[in-house]
Design a protein around this motif. Structure first.
Motif, PDB file in Angstrom:
ATOM      1  N   ALA A 194      -8.125 -23.834 -10.316  1.00 37.13           N
ATOM      2  CA  ALA A 194      -9.344 -25.071 -10.564  1.00 37.13           C
ATOM      3  C   ALA A 194      -8.352 -26.450  -9.774  1.00 37.13           C
ATOM      4  O   ALA A 194      -9.251 -27.040  -9.314  1.00 37.13           O
ATOM      5  CB  ALA A 194      -9.989 -25.229 -11.428  1.00 37.13           C
ATOM      6  N   SER A 195      -7.244 -26.213  -9.830  1.00 41.58           N
ATOM      7  CA  SER A 195      -6.683 -27.837 -10.105  1.00 41.58           C
ATOM      8  C   SER A 195      -6.814 -27.551  -7.966  1.00 41.58           C
ATOM      9  O   SER A 195      -6.913 -29.085  -7.602  1.00 41.58           O
ATOM     10  CB  SER A 195      -5.056 -27.648 -10.663  1.00 41.58           C
ATOM     11  N   GLY A 196      -6.628 -26.309  -7.099  1.00 45.08           N
ATOM     12  CA  GLY A 196      -6.689 -26.858  -5.547  1.00 45.08           C
ATOM     13  C   GLY A 196      -7.835 -26.760  -5.613  1.00 45.08           C
ATOM     14  O   GLY A 196      -8.327 -27.758  -4.469  1.00 45.08           O
ATOM     15  N   ILE A 197      -9.765 -26.326  -6.197  1.00 40.90           N
ATOM     16  CA  ILE A 197     -10.538 -26.478  -5.984  1.00 40.90           C
ATOM     17  C   ILE A 197     -10.843 -28.097  -6.016  1.00 40.90           C
ATOM     18  O   ILE A 197     -11.854 -28.847  -5.402  1.00 40.90           O
ATOM     19  CB  ILE A 197     -10.890 -25.759  -6.821  1.00 40.90           C
ATOM     20  N   GLY A 198      -9.885 -28.869  -7.634  1.00 39.67           N
ATOM     21  CA  GLY A 198     -10.276 -30.486  -7.097  1.00 39.67           C
ATOM     22  C   GLY A 198     -10.000 -30.930  -6.185  1.00 39.67           C
ATOM     23  O   GLY A 198      -9.929 -32.172  -5.530  1.00 39.67           O
ATOM     24  N   GLU A 199      -8.614 -30.465  -6.335  1.00 35.71           N
ATOM     25  CA  GLU A 199      -7.966 -31.059  -4.894  1.00 35.71           C
ATOM     26  C   GLU A 199      -8.790 -30.999  -3.480  1.00 35.71           C
ATOM     27  O   GLU A 199      -8.445 -31.965  -2.548  1.00 35.71           O
ATOM     28  CB  GLU A 199      -6.205 -30.871  -4.125  1.00 35.71           C
ATOM     29  N   LEU A 200      -8.871 -30.233  -2.960  1.00 33.21           N
ATOM     30  CA  LEU A 200      -9.737 -30.077  -2.002  1.00 33.21           C
ATOM     31  C   LEU A 200     -11.283 -30.572  -2.219  1.00 33.21           C
ATOM     32  O   LEU A 200     -11.624 -31.709  -0.454  1.00 33.21           O
ATOM     33  CB  LEU A 200     -10.380 -28.557  -2.197  1.00 33.21           C
ATOM     34  N   ALA A 201     -11.921 -31.046  -3.169  1.00 32.55           N
ATOM     35  CA  ALA A 201     -12.917 -31.971  -3.781  1.00 32.55           C
ATOM     36  C   ALA A 201     -12.840 -33.046  -2.901  1.00 32.55           C
ATOM     37  O   ALA A 201     -13.342 -34.031  -2.636  1.00 32.55           O
ATOM     38  CB  ALA A 201     -13.212 -31.421  -4.748  1.00 32.55           C
ATOM     39  N   MET A 202     -11.382 -33.969  -3.603  1.00 34.22           N
ATOM     40  CA  MET A 202     -11.328 -35.342  -3.570  1.00 34.22           C
ATOM     41  C   MET A 202     -10.973 -35.386  -2.171  1.00 34.22           C
ATOM     42  O   MET A 202     -11.793 -36.520  -1.704  1.00 34.22           O
ATOM     43  CB  MET A 202      -9.410 -35.542  -3.891  1.00 34.22           C
ATOM     44  N   VAL A 203     -10.416 -34.037  -0.993  1.00 34.17           N
ATOM     45  CA  VAL A 203     -10.639 -34.545   0.714  1.00 34.17           C
ATOM     46  C   VAL A 203     -11.969 -34.745   1.017  1.00 34.17           C
ATOM     47  O   VAL A 203     -12.296 -35.744   1.393  1.00 34.17           O
ATOM     48  CB  VAL A 203      -9.467 -33.608   0.849  1.00 34.17           C
ATOM     49  N   LYS A 204     -13.229 -33.629   0.325  1.00 31.25           N
ATOM     50  CA  LYS A 204     -13.927 -34.433   0.636  1.00 31.25           C
ATOM     51  C   LYS A 204     -14.440 -35.139   0.183  1.00 31.25           C
ATOM     52  O   LYS A 204     -15.992 -35.742   0.483  1.00 31.25           O
ATOM     53  CB  LYS A 204     -14.989 -32.803   0.010  1.00 31.25           C
ATOM     54  N   ILE A 205     -14.831 -36.148  -1.270  1.00 33.94           N
ATOM     55  CA  ILE A 205     -15.077 -36.840  -1.576  1.00 33.94           C
ATOM     56  C   ILE A 205     -14.766 -38.270  -0.727  1.00 33.94           C
ATOM     57  O   ILE A 205     -15.683 -39.276  -0.415  1.00 33.94           O
ATOM     58  CB  ILE A 205     -14.647 -37.464  -2.446  1.00 33.94           C
ATOM     59  N   ASN A 206     -13.691 -38.295  -0.042  1.00 31.20           N
ATOM     60  CA  ASN A 206     -13.043 -39.434   0.803  1.00 31.20           C
ATOM     61  C   ASN A 206     -13.607 -39.140   2.129  1.00 31.20           C
ATOM     62  O   ASN A 206     -13.552 -40.289   3.204  1.00 31.20           O
ATOM     63  CB  ASN A 206     -11.367 -39.791   0.855  1.00 31.20           C
ATOM     64  N   GLU A 207     -14.250 -37.911   2.015  1.00 27.64           N
ATOM     65  CA  GLU A 207     -15.302 -37.324   3.854  1.00 27.64           C
ATOM     66  C   GLU A 207     -17.070 -37.754   3.587  1.00 27.64           C
ATOM     67  O   GLU A 207     -17.306 -37.868   3.860  1.00 27.64           O
ATOM     68  CB  GLU A 207     -14.477 -36.232   4.169  1.00 27.64           C
ATOM     69  N   GLY A 208     -17.059 -38.555   2.399  1.00 27.01           N
ATOM     70  CA  GLY A 208     -18.169 -38.342   2.239  1.00 27.01           C
ATOM     71  C   GLY A 208     -19.304 -37.278   1.820  1.00 27.01           C
ATOM     72  O   GLY A 208     -20.617 -37.820   2.281  1.00 27.01           O
ATOM     73  N   LYS A 209     -18.368 -36.500   1.138  1.00 24.11           N
ATOM     74  CA  LYS A 209     -19.547 -35.251   1.201  1.00 24.11           C
ATOM     75  C   LYS A 209     -20.092 -34.879  -0.115  1.00 24.11           C
ATOM     76  O   LYS A 209     -20.889 -34.175  -0.092  1.00 24.11           O
ATOM     77  CB  LYS A 209     -18.590 -34.229   2.035  1.00 24.11           C
ATOM     78  N   ALA A 210     -19.924 -36.178  -1.215  1.00 25.81           N
ATOM     79  CA  ALA A 210     -20.385 -35.688  -2.455  1.00 25.81           C
ATOM     80  C   ALA A 210     -21.244 -35.323  -2.273  1.00 25.81           C
ATOM     81  O   ALA A 210     -22.200 -36.499  -1.356  1.00 25.81           O
ATOM     82  CB  ALA A 210     -19.596 -36.547  -3.179  1.00 25.81           C
ATOM     83  N   VAL A 211     -22.286 -34.536  -2.966  1.00 34.93           N
ATOM     84  CA  VAL A 211     -23.614 -35.188  -2.914  1.00 34.93           C
ATOM     85  C   VAL A 211     -24.554 -34.541  -4.349  1.00 34.93           C
ATOM     86  O   VAL A 211     -23.846 -34.790  -5.158  1.00 34.93           O
ATOM     87  CB  VAL A 211     -24.366 -33.162  -2.130  1.00 34.93           C
ATOM     88  N   ASP A 212     -25.803 -35.428  -4.501  1.00 33.67           N
ATOM     89  CA  ASP A 212     -26.634 -35.091  -5.804  1.00 33.67           C
ATOM     90  C   ASP A 212     -26.553 -33.987  -6.109  1.00 33.67           C
ATOM     91  O   ASP A 212     -26.386 -32.499  -5.537  1.00 33.67           O
ATOM     92  CB  ASP A 212     -28.081 -35.529  -6.074  1.00 33.67           C
TER      93      ASP A 212
END
Length: 232
Positions: free
Chosen positions: A191-209
């Motif tokens: 899950a730590s890897g999933i979280g780190e990849l998620a950080m990259v996507k957040i910084n790329e503006g890919k977070a969604v509702d």
């Protein structure tokens, strides 16, 4: 920025909390128990140990598959529930991408998840300039067909995941010394890897509702396939 990430798309149930560049906590269980029984207690124990409340989390991230249909649904439903209650955004990450991320800076990485019936969920990844890149579409495929068509130009290939362990002998028979297998601690989703990849996507503006988060099955559920075979 705190991220709660989970992955329940395989037999492993794993959750983690990251804060910017730190892993604050991680909890994983690799056993044949329904994730619906373990996941919430795991998250609660981890958050209690960190003196955190669900409202302290800024983003929720989850592995969206491929993998176990039931496991994927449990994970996505959990993430959506947390995000809905807290009015926070979510990030979906491929399970295979998360597995490949376990192996830093290898030129070619092939993560494999056992898909049963001689098949694996797989893809081809590699690191370039410090970033993990996908080199093709993820798929579910017969392991023999995949190995026969694997580009023989790859000098060294790192394999990881439970599918790679299950078919290790076949892989070695075909690829010989070109096949490298990860240490056991890098073969299960983290899950730590999933979280780190998620950080990259957040910084790329890919977070969604939470309503936009969807699973990545890659094939029809077995129950639906059985119905089709019977003519329904």
């Amino acid at each position: 920025m705190k991220i709660l990430s989970i992955d329940t798309s395989t037999v492993v149930a794993t959750c983690a909390i990251l804060d910017e560049e730190k892993v604050l906590g991680e909890f994983s269980l690799n056993q044949q128990v329904t994730h619906s029984e373990n996941l919430i207690p795991m998250i609660k124990e981890m958050m209690d140990g960190l003196n955190l409340n669900i409202k302290d989390i800024d983003f929720f991230a989850g592995a969206v598959g491929p993998g176990s249909f039931t496991g994927i649904r449990i994970g996505i439903a959990t993430i959506k529930g947390f995000a809905h209650v807290t009015k926070k955004k979510v990030i979906g990450v491929s399970t295979l991408e998360g597995l490949a991320f376990n192996v830093p800076y290898a030129k070619i990485i092939i993560p494999m998840i056992d898909g049963r019936r001689n098949r694996v969920y797989t893809g081809i990844y590699g690191w370039e300039k410090g970033k993990l890149l996908s080199m093709g579409n993820e798929t579910i495929i017969d392991i023999d067909d995949f190995l026969r068509n694997l580009d023989i130009g790859f000098e060294k290939i790192v394999f990881n995941g439970d599918g790679a362990l299950k078919y290790k002998e076949k892989i070695m028979n075909i690829l010989k010394e070109r096949a490298i297998f990860s240490p056991i601690n890098l073969n299960m989703p983290r899950a730590s890897g999933i979280g780190e990849l998620a950080m990259v996507k957040i910084n790329e503006g890919k977070a969604v509702d939470c309503y936009s988060l969807v699973p990545k099955y890659l094939r029809e559920a077995q129950a639906q396939m059985d119905l089709i075979k019977r003519g329904y």
